[in-house]
Design an enzyme around this catalytic site. Structure first.
Site, mmCIF file in Angstrom:
data_model
loop_
_atom_site.group_PDB
_atom_site.id
_atom_site.type_symbol
_atom_site.label_atom_id
_atom_site.label_comp_id
_atom_site.label_asym_id
_atom_site.label_seq_id
_atom_site.Cartn_x
_atom_site.Cartn_y
_atom_site.Cartn_z
ATOM 1 N N ASP A 127 10.222 2.222 11.556
ATOM 2 C CA ASP A 127 10.381 3.505 12.262
ATOM 3 C C ASP A 127 9.038 3.949 12.858
ATOM 4 O OD1 ASP A 127 9.221 3.953 9.753
ATOM 5 O OD2 ASP A 127 10.203 5.894 9.456
ATOM 6 N N ASN A 168 10.219 7.591 2.654
ATOM 7 C CA ASN A 168 11.302 6.662 3.013
ATOM 8 C C ASN A 168 12.465 6.737 2.027
ATOM 9 O OD1 ASN A 168 9.840 5.730 5.211
ATOM 10 N ND2 ASN A 168 8.925 4.037 4.062
ATOM 11 N N THR A 180 10.085 -0.909 6.425
ATOM 12 C CA THR A 180 8.975 0.034 6.307
ATOM 13 C C THR A 180 9.404 1.444 6.718
ATOM 14 O OG1 THR A 180 8.162 -0.461 8.528
ATOM 15 C CG2 THR A 180 7.234 -1.763 6.724
ATOM 16 N N ASN A 227 5.057 11.751 -2.145
ATOM 17 C CA ASN A 227 4.383 12.439 -1.033
ATOM 18 C C ASN A 227 5.311 13.373 -0.267
ATOM 19 O OD1 ASN A 227 5.857 10.604 0.489
ATOM 20 N ND2 ASN A 227 4.083 9.580 1.400
ATOM 21 N N ASP A 262 1.514 3.772 10.948
ATOM 22 C CA ASP A 262 1.279 2.627 10.060
ATOM 23 C C ASP A 262 2.297 1.522 10.290
ATOM 24 O OD1 ASP A 262 3.036 4.562 9.007
ATOM 25 O OD2 ASP A 262 2.740 3.888 6.962
ATOM 26 N N GLU A 294 8.805 9.646 -2.481
ATOM 27 C CA GLU A 294 8.115 9.190 -1.267
ATOM 28 C C GLU A 294 9.057 9.385 -0.069
ATOM 29 O OE1 GLU A 294 7.499 6.458 1.908
ATOM 30 O OE2 GLU A 294 9.083 6.226 0.410
HETATM 31 C C1 BDR Z 1 5.947 6.070 4.672
HETATM 32 O O1 BDR Z 1 6.456 7.195 5.388
HETATM 33 C C2 BDR Z 1 6.153 7.078 6.748
HETATM 34 O O2 BDR Z 1 5.648 8.273 7.231
HETATM 35 C C3 BDR Z 1 5.183 5.941 6.892
HETATM 36 O O3 BDR Z 1 5.429 5.246 8.097
HETATM 37 C C4 BDR Z 1 5.444 5.085 5.693
HETATM 38 O O4 BDR Z 1 6.459 4.131 5.938
HETATM 39 C C5 BDR Z 1 4.895 6.569 3.695
HETATM 40 O O5 BDR Z 1 5.451 7.477 2.795
HETATM 41 CA CA CA Z 2 7.239 3.674 8.166
#
Ligand code: BDR
Ligand code: CA
Length: 316
Positions: A10, A167, A125, A159, A14, A165
């Site tokens: 996506d 994803n 990812t 996060n 990164d 997290e």
């Molecule tokens: C993930 O969330 C997205 O913002 C980044 O691309 C990474 O895959 C990190 O938490």
């Molecule tokens: Ca990502």
């Protein structure tokens, strides 16, 4: 040995670096990029995937658009981290081509079923919607895939909430499907990716390559640095997604630990949390593991080499 992979992503700053790392390393055969609504809407991240490939002068790797929304929930994007376009802060080249005429989920299924068993690695990812859909539509892919190496989750850190997290939190039901399918899953979670920090010295080292793609990556990092500082209190941004590809290029870059891992889909405070059972050594039939320790020098060396290779024009 060359590894055949499908990147399901996506882009995303990164994610873009993950695509470039895959393109610039001769031991990775990037069979295709499938896109998923996540950091931004499906339309935007698909455009970004095509633009990143254009930046690298890569016109053959197919891009297939996948699912626009999670399995059950509404899509939550991350403009605070990646901006309104999903790749804010860079001059994106205009893509000269479009997506292929096949849904991303079908691209994943057809590629796996059309290749020898145990030769394809899935590298998600972003949110895991496409992968879960593929498992449900063609369950035989679970036995046929070599392994799944995904960026997402975290054992001791979140996060997008205190414990989840991004994803995983965006599509916890899809993550539940992926972690509970009996294929080998390596979770490259936040415990690991928070060690992949793009310090100013690392960024200068990339810039010193001096090519347009090196400049492109440096611009990505400038934006990423500011957004991670503002939104997550980081001094240097964690460059999560390419850790997956680095692990496939050279498994010694990441120390892993086996443990049963499942995903919370019910919790009010813990939705999307990846729960690893660390109470005892993993049972013999455990099919999940997570990244613990990154060799950061080697990781950034791989990124440097890949970007330098793209600068010379890869002979593919
Ligand atoms: C993930 O969330 C997205 O913002 C980044 O691309 C990474 O895959 C990190 O938490
Ligand atoms: Ca990502």
């Amino acid at each position: 040995m060359v590894k055949k992979i499908i990147l399901d992503s996506d882009p995303g700053h990164d994610d873009a670096v993950a695509i470039l790392l895959a393109l610039g390393n001769k031991n990775i055969d990037l069979l295709g990029v499938t896109t998923i609504g996540g950091n931004q809407t499906l339309h935007k991240v698909t455009y970004n995937a095509l633009a990143v490939l254009e930046q690298a002068h890569e016109y053959k790797v197919p891009v297939a658009a996948g699912c626009a929304k999670p399995l059950v929930r509404e899509l939550e994007t991350a403009p605070g981290i990646h901006g309104d376009t999903g790749l804010d802060g860079v001059d994106l080249p205009k893509p000269s081509r479009s997506v292929i005429d096949k849904h991303g989920v079908d691209f994943i299924i057809d590629t796996i079923m059309g290749n020898e068993p145990k030769t394809i690695t899935l590298v998600p990812t972003g949110p895991l919607t496409n992968i879960a859909m593929a498992v449900r539509k063609e369950p035989r892919i679970v036995d046929r895939v070599k392994e799944v190496v995904l960026m997402g989750g975290g054992v001791h850190v979140g996060n997008w909430s205190a414990v989840a997290e991004f994803n995983m939190k965006v599509d916890p039901e899809a993550a539940h499907v992926v972690f509970n399918a009996p294929w080998p899953v390596t979770m490259i979670g936040l415990d690991l990716t928070h060690q992949a920090l793009c310090t100013p010295a690392r960024q200068r080292d990339i810039e010193s390559i001096g090519t347009p793609t090196a400049k492109f990556v440096s611009q990505l990092m400038d934006f990423f640095r500011k957004s991670y500082e503002k939104n997550q209190g980081f001094v240097d941004p964690p460059v999560h997604d390419p850790c997956t590809v680095a692990y496939l290029i050279d498994p010694s870059v990441i120390t892993v630990r086996k443990a049963p891992i499942d995903v919370e889909t019910q919790g009010t405070l813990t939705l999307g949390m990846t729960v690893a059972d660390l109470r005892a050594p993993a049972p013999a039939d455990c099919h999940t593991q997570f990244g613990v320790k990154l060799d950061a020098d080697r990781f950034w060396q791989l990124i440097h080499e890949a970007i330098a290779n793209i600068g010379e024009g890869m002979d593919r």
